[in-house]
Design an enzyme around this catalytic site. Structure first.
Site, PDB file in Angstrom:
ATOM      1  N   SER A  39       0.848  -1.193   0.000  1.00 31.70           N
ATOM      2  CA  SER A  39       0.000   0.000   0.000  1.00 31.70           C
ATOM      3  C   SER A  39       0.880   1.237   0.000  1.00 31.70           C
ATOM      4  O   SER A  39       2.000   1.224   0.513  1.00 31.70           O
ATOM      5  CB  SER A  39      -0.895   0.008   1.243  1.00 31.70           C
TER       6      SER A  39
ATOM      7  N   TYR B  54      -1.869   0.191  10.326  1.00 34.88           N
ATOM      8  CA  TYR B  54      -1.983  -0.333   8.963  1.00 34.88           C
ATOM      9  C   TYR B  54      -0.726   0.013   8.168  1.00 34.88           C
ATOM     10  O   TYR B  54      -0.150  -0.849   7.494  1.00 34.88           O
ATOM     11  CB  TYR B  54      -3.213   0.257   8.287  1.00 34.88           C
TER      12      TYR B  54
END
Length: 252
Positions: free
Chosen positions: A137, A150
């Site tokens: 990501s 995250y």
């Protein structure tokens, strides 16, 4: 019959997070290219839909269950592994999140991909070929508010990919990280709810679609065996590199 563009010997793929979004798109793209695909996920209904697809074997499993998943794929020759399963359980500030969410995101986003890679790598090394894909990501490459844990999990995946390539030099096994910006998937909707995610993150924006990520993966997989695409960073045209800013390009 296998697509002739693949390195010879690639026959079977394993994809986690296969029941929706990026994972499902990758399962179908690999299948369409001629690979036998094992699709791993937790949604029984979505797995049932995949199970009727020719060339797809569905396995209901939690990627955190290392022993169970190991037993489920025992004896399977895996030539392509795609670690797509991931979770963003909240977009709150770090000091406001439940401590259980720390474990959940690290277990699913970081620990599970490492454990699964460890399961399939000995066979790949012994055969002298294979390809490991990790869906990272932009949050693992640059800071994003409300995504401290995250982002840490995805940053761990990113560095792991670089270090793993060092360990695998000379084995013929390739490692590719795909680190996208905003993709229109269920990830944010899990953290924010369907309506909130749609209004804040997608309305008026042109997002990357899961099938776009699948196409990128296929492009890397089709490179000659001597070529390893180490990282693919991809953003919507309207999103700045790093993900810090996005502009609206569509009428609401």
């Amino acid at each position: 019959m296998l697509d002739v563009a693949f390195p010879s010997g690639y026959r079977r793929a394993l994809v986690t997070g296969a029941t929706s979004g990026i994972g499902r798109a990758i399962v179908l793209a690999l299948r369409d290219a001629g690979l036998e695909v094992t699709a791993v996920g937790r949604s029984r209904d979505a797995l049932a839909e995949l199970a009727v697809e020719p060339g797809v074997t569905a396995i209901e499993a939690d990627v955190r269950d290392h022993a169970g998943l190991s037993a489920a794929i025992a004896g399977k020759q895996i030539d392509v592994l795609v670690n797509s399963a991931g979770i963003l359980s909240t977009r709150a500030a770090f000091h406001e999140i439940d401590e259980r969410e720390i474990d959940s995101m690290l277990d699913i986003n970081l620990k599970a991909p490492l454990q699964l890679a460890r399961l399939v790598l000995p066979g790949m090394v012994a055969r002298g070929q294979g390809h490991l894909f990790f869906i990272g990501s932009s949050a693992g490459r640059a800071p994003h508010p409300g995504a401290a844990v995250y982002g840490a999990s995805k940053a761990g995946v990113s560095l792991f990919c670089d270090a793993l390539r060092c360990d695998l030099l000379g084995t013929g096994v390739r490692v590719t990280e795909i680190a996208p910006g905003r993709v229109q998937t269920q990830l944010y909707r899990t953290a924010m709810g369907m309506e909130a995610a749609g209004a804040e993150l997608y309305a008026g924006y042109e997002s990357i679609q899961p099938k776009d990520i699948a196409q990128l993966l296929m492009a890397a997989l089709r490179m000659p065996a001597a070529v390893d695409v180490s990282r693919l960073e991809v953003f919507p045209t309207a999103q700045a590199v790093g993900g810090a800013r996005m502009v609206k390009t569509l009428a609401e």
